[in-house]
Motif scaffolding. Structure first.
Motif, PDB file in Angstrom:
ATOM      1  N   LEU A  71       1.945  -5.985   3.636  1.00 25.73           N
ATOM      2  CA  LEU A  71       2.588  -5.344   2.488  1.00 25.73           C
ATOM      3  C   LEU A  71       1.589  -5.152   1.351  1.00 25.73           C
ATOM      4  O   LEU A  71       1.565  -4.100   0.696  1.00 25.73           O
ATOM      5  CB  LEU A  71       3.757  -6.201   1.999  1.00 25.73           C
ATOM      6  N   ALA A  72       0.777  -6.179   1.114  1.00 27.37           N
ATOM      7  CA  ALA A  72      -0.205  -6.104   0.032  1.00 27.37           C
ATOM      8  C   ALA A  72      -1.160  -4.943   0.273  1.00 27.37           C
ATOM      9  O   ALA A  72      -1.505  -4.195  -0.650  1.00 27.37           O
ATOM     10  CB  ALA A  72      -0.971  -7.424  -0.078  1.00 27.37           C
ATOM     11  N   GLU A  73      -1.570  -4.772   1.542  1.00 23.40           N
ATOM     12  CA  GLU A  73      -2.493  -3.672   1.865  1.00 23.40           C
ATOM     13  C   GLU A  73      -1.826  -2.319   1.636  1.00 23.40           C
ATOM     14  O   GLU A  73      -2.433  -1.378   1.134  1.00 23.40           O
ATOM     15  CB  GLU A  73      -2.969  -3.788   3.319  1.00 23.40           C
ATOM     16  N   ARG A  74      -0.535  -2.254   2.017  1.00 22.79           N
ATOM     17  CA  ARG A  74       0.165  -0.989   1.853  1.00 22.79           C
ATOM     18  C   ARG A  74       0.322  -0.650   0.360  1.00 22.79           C
ATOM     19  O   ARG A  74       0.137   0.485  -0.049  1.00 22.79           O
ATOM     20  CB  ARG A  74       1.527  -1.031   2.536  1.00 22.79           C
ATOM     21  N   ILE A  75       0.649  -1.681  -0.440  1.00 18.89           N
ATOM     22  CA  ILE A  75       0.773  -1.444  -1.883  1.00 18.89           C
ATOM     23  C   ILE A  75      -0.557  -0.928  -2.426  1.00 18.89           C
ATOM     24  O   ILE A  75      -0.621   0.084  -3.130  1.00 18.89           O
ATOM     25  CB  ILE A  75       1.199  -2.728  -2.627  1.00 18.89           C
ATOM     26  N   ALA A  76      -1.627  -1.612  -2.056  1.00 17.01           N
ATOM     27  CA  ALA A  76      -2.956  -1.229  -2.554  1.00 17.01           C
ATOM     28  C   ALA A  76      -3.287   0.206  -2.152  1.00 17.01           C
ATOM     29  O   ALA A  76      -3.853   0.977  -2.937  1.00 17.01           O
ATOM     30  CB  ALA A  76      -4.007  -2.194  -2.011  1.00 17.01           C
ATOM     31  N   ALA A  77      -2.901   0.569  -0.921  1.00 13.56           N
ATOM     32  CA  ALA A  77      -3.230   1.903  -0.421  1.00 13.56           C
ATOM     33  C   ALA A  77      -2.459   2.992  -1.168  1.00 13.56           C
ATOM     34  O   ALA A  77      -2.939   4.118  -1.304  1.00 13.56           O
ATOM     35  CB  ALA A  77      -2.934   1.985   1.072  1.00 13.56           C
ATOM     36  N   GLU A  78      -1.260   2.625  -1.643  1.00 14.06           N
ATOM     37  CA  GLU A  78      -0.434   3.664  -2.276  1.00 14.06           C
ATOM     38  C   GLU A  78      -0.628   3.769  -3.786  1.00 14.06           C
ATOM     39  O   GLU A  78      -0.097   4.671  -4.424  1.00 14.06           O
ATOM     40  CB  GLU A  78       1.046   3.417  -1.948  1.00 14.06           C
TER      41      GLU A  78
END
Lengths: 355, 379
Positions: free
Chosen positions: B16-23
């Motif tokens: 989730l953290a990676e997805r947040i960072a990516a968006e």
């Protein structure tokens, strides 16, 4: 006619209760001591019948060792809880305080403060449990005292115990000895004692299979000291009130260091975790009575862990983190969730949160 | 632990953290306020702030029920116990809150007051039944989560005709506090506090439903995502908020769909409106007087109202002059910006509301997050 032989009606251990006479120092006091305390604790030192005990000098002292003394007051409520009672707790607690100095515990004293109206049957049960614990640990109660307070001025029974032991020459275990690089080890699952006692509180009663971990740790400590080179074991401490979190902070402060621990590596029984979840408490701050935490030089950590796991009280011993240099003396934790946070001192009593 | 561990999965959290960072849009920062103390606690305890990208800042809101309880109300509870000899039943973490004259409920107990910690309002009722010769007062605090149980015990006491039971009602309302923050000068006029969205309460929303937040989304153009109290809930809510902000949307979304409906718990709402009515104004610690933000007991249940029964008059007690709790609760300042923080104001000796409970912004930062101050100072 000669003088008639004394007859003393034995204590009524079924219906009888402590009254003020039992603390007055007369015949009633003597009878209480004979029939409850001396009978249960019986040993050569108590049989001397004096106000104090005369004790032989232990060999370690002649070889440059030192005396260790510790005392502990016990006021647990309720007096009987799953896995133990105030009696065995009073023995284990003090033996452990002596053992955490790296010492061999030798003798105990026991001072009882009894409340007028306390059932003799319960007293006998507490004392028998205490005597059994002392016998099992091989540490006799060699002297004692009893006082009675009026009803409403005590909580049935308070017990204060003092322990004396000897620490052999060369052993320098203490809270100020932790050094950066040391490995932190806990001897088993945490939080059982506190949860077991909480489960019996009147306002809280819940069904649980959790029993207190109360136990004397001195043989585990002896095994640990024997398994590593002299001087490799730096700190031993039992995380009682305040739990593991508070104990680590105590050591960090005393030693002037910081700590890094890994939440996933701290052993906790699932039932303890579930009870804490329900009550809004954190196992890190729940009391233990049969666990210890150790700081050991890194090169000796594996040997120490192996020795601990070979002992019945250390089977679930685990490496939980390490000591680091930190002027702020923070105890920091890698959470199981992957985050990072401080593990602070317990502030006040652990109280449940509202929502 | 079943149904708990699933929501604390570290691998999912990293994902989730990676997805947040990516968006995240690289040209902006994101500030979200979690209103509820339960979320503040989860964020601190699980170290969520460390997992979130640097550009996402969480502002700890005023939803810690113990923290916002004003000193004057605790003084009232202490007075009932110490001067009027009543048994005062209170939730656990209220016991430590400092009141006037260096007292707290716990310290009043040491002076002879009969203060009892209870786990539920029902326990207070039990205490009243067991002590028919004594006045028993339930110190009722908290948001909409703890309000229905209080309503139920008042109804029950009325049915039983209990003569010795009353409630010191200090229940407060979530939507009014959110409005107050959105209406504050810093947020509305100056725009110095960029609140880009709210994480909506978990348990409160189970009771009141998601509908009451629709007003904030529409009127103030702020996205609201109602989230559960587990750490993965919070992370997912952040992702949902980021997506709304990026799409310039402002809607109420429900991450906590496993427990929250649009209408909420209607039976609970009925019990609450049967027993309580709105107060015109109520003092919140840290926020000051907030209009229509709290409840009082209706006249029909007057005999169970401790304020009437003991003829209590409210006396506000100001916080320490240098205390920055108000600004911290509105997100204008951070705990470290307060001169009292960590010096004279600590969890052992709290001066302001945010230091009182582990759910408070300052206490959470002090107990769980101080290492970040060291890092920031070094940077």
């Amino acid at each position: 006619m000669g003088v008639k032989k004394d007859y003393v009606r034995p204590l009524d251990l079924r219906q009888g209760r402590i009254d003020m006479n039992h603390g007055a120092g007369g015949r009633a006091s003597m009878q209480l001591i004979d029939e409850i305390f001396a009978r249960a604790f019986d040993n050569d030192y108590l049989r001397q019948g004096n106000d104090g005990a005369r004790l032989p000098v232990p060999p370690e002292l002649l070889e440059g060792g030192q005396l260790v003394m510790a005392c502990d007051g016990h006021i647990v409520s309720p007096l009987f809880f799953p896995g133990g009672d105030i009696g065995c707790l009073a023995v284990h607690g003090t033996i452990n305080d002596v053992a955490m100095m790296g010492a061999r515990p030798l003798y105990l004293s026991a001072s009882f403060i009894l409340e007028e109206g306390f059932a003799l049957a319960e007293l006998a049960r507490v004392v028998d449990s205490m005597a059994a614990a002392a016998r099992q640990a091989g540490v006799p109660v060699v002297t004692g005292d009893t006082k009675v307070v009026e009803q409403g001025k005590g909580d049935g029974c308070f017990i204060a115990t003092t322990g004396v032991g000897v620490v052999p020459r060369g052993v320098k275990v203490g809270g100020a000895q932790a050094r950066p690089g040391d490995v932190l080890i806990v001897s088993g699952t945490i939080g059982e004692h506190g949860v077991a006692v909480l489960s019996q509180r009147e306002s809280l009663e819940f069904d649980t299979a959790i029993v207190s971990d109360t136990a004397a740790l001195h043989t585990l400590v002896a095994g640990m000291l024997g398994a590593v080179p002299p001087g490799a074991l730096h700190v031993l401490r039992d995380p009682t009130r305040g739990g593991l979190g508070t104990t680590l902070n105590e050591i960090a402060r005393q030693s002037g260091v910081g700590m890094w621990i890994d939440e996933a590596s701290i052993p906790v029984q699932p039932q303890v975790e579930a009870a804490c979840e329900l009550l809004g408490l954190d196992p890190l701050y729940i009391a233990n009575e049969g666990k210890l935490v150790a700081a050991v030089a890194p090169e000796a950590a594996e040997a120490l862990l192996a020795a601990m796991r070979a002992h019945p009280l250390g089977q679930r011993a685990a490496r939980i983190g390490s000591v680091v240099a930190d002027e702020h003396r923070f105890v920091q934790m890698q959470t199981r969730f992957g985050g990072r946070r401080i593990v602070d001192w317990l502030s006040g009593e652990p109280l449940p949160r509202i929502c | 632990m079943k149904y708990v561990d699933e929501f604390r999965d570290g691998a999912l959290a990293r994902g989730l953290a990676e997805r947040i960072a990516a968006e995240l849009r690289p040209d902006r920062r994101y500030s979200f306020m979690e209103f509820c103390g339960g979320h503040t606690h989860a964020i601190s305890r699980y170290g969520i702030a460390e997992l979130l990208p640097e550009a996402v800042r969480m502002i700890h809101g005023p939803g810690c029920p113990v923290c916002v309880l004003p000193v004057g109300r605790i003084d009232q509870a202490i007075g009932i116990a110490l001067q009027r000899g009543a048994i005062v039943c209170s939730y656990g973490d209220t016991l430590r809150v400092p009141a006037s004259d260096s007292l707290s409920l716990m310290k009043a107990k040491a002076r002879g007051a009969d203060i009892r910690m209870v786990y539920s309002a029902a326990d207070a009722l039990k205490t009243a039944r067991a002590n028919p010769g004594r006045e028993v007062v339930f110190f009722a605090i908290g948001f909409e989560t703890t309000t229905p149980p209080t309503a139920l015990v008042v109804q029950q006491a009325a049915r039983e005709g209990l003569r010795n039971f009353s409630v010191l009602c200090c229940h407060v309302l979530t939507p009014s506090a959110i409005t107050h923050i959105l209406e504050s000068a810093e947020v509305r006029q100056y725009g110095t506090v960029p609140i880009d969205g709210f994480i909506g309460p978990a348990h409160v929303s189970i009771v009141i439903g998601s509908a009451p937040y629709e007003h904030f989304a529409e009127e103030y153009r702020k996205p609201v995502v109602i989230a559960g109290f587990e750490p993965l809930d919070v992370m997912q809510a952040c992702l949902m908020l980021v997506r709304q902000v990026n799409a310039s949307r402002a809607a109420v979304e429900n991450q906590f769909a496993r427990a929250v409906t649009r209408q909420g718990n209607l039976a609970a709402q009925r019990a609450v409106s049967d027993v309580f009515e709105l107060r015109e104004r109520f003092e919140w610690r840290g926020l000051g007087e907030v209009p229509y933000s709290a409840l009082k007991i209706r006249a029909a249940y007057a005999e169970f109202d401790a304020e009437r029964r003991f003829d209590l008059h409210y006396r506000p007690v100001p916080d320490h002059k240098q205390c920055e709790c108000g600004a911290i609760l509105r997100g204008v300042k951070k705990p470290v910006d307060c001169r009292l923080f960590g010096t004279v104001c600590t969890p052992e000796n709290p001066m302001g509301s945010c230091m009182v409970s582990s759910e408070g912004a300052c206490a959470a930062h002090y107990s769980y997050g101080r290492f970040r101050d060291v890092r920031e100072a070094a940077a």
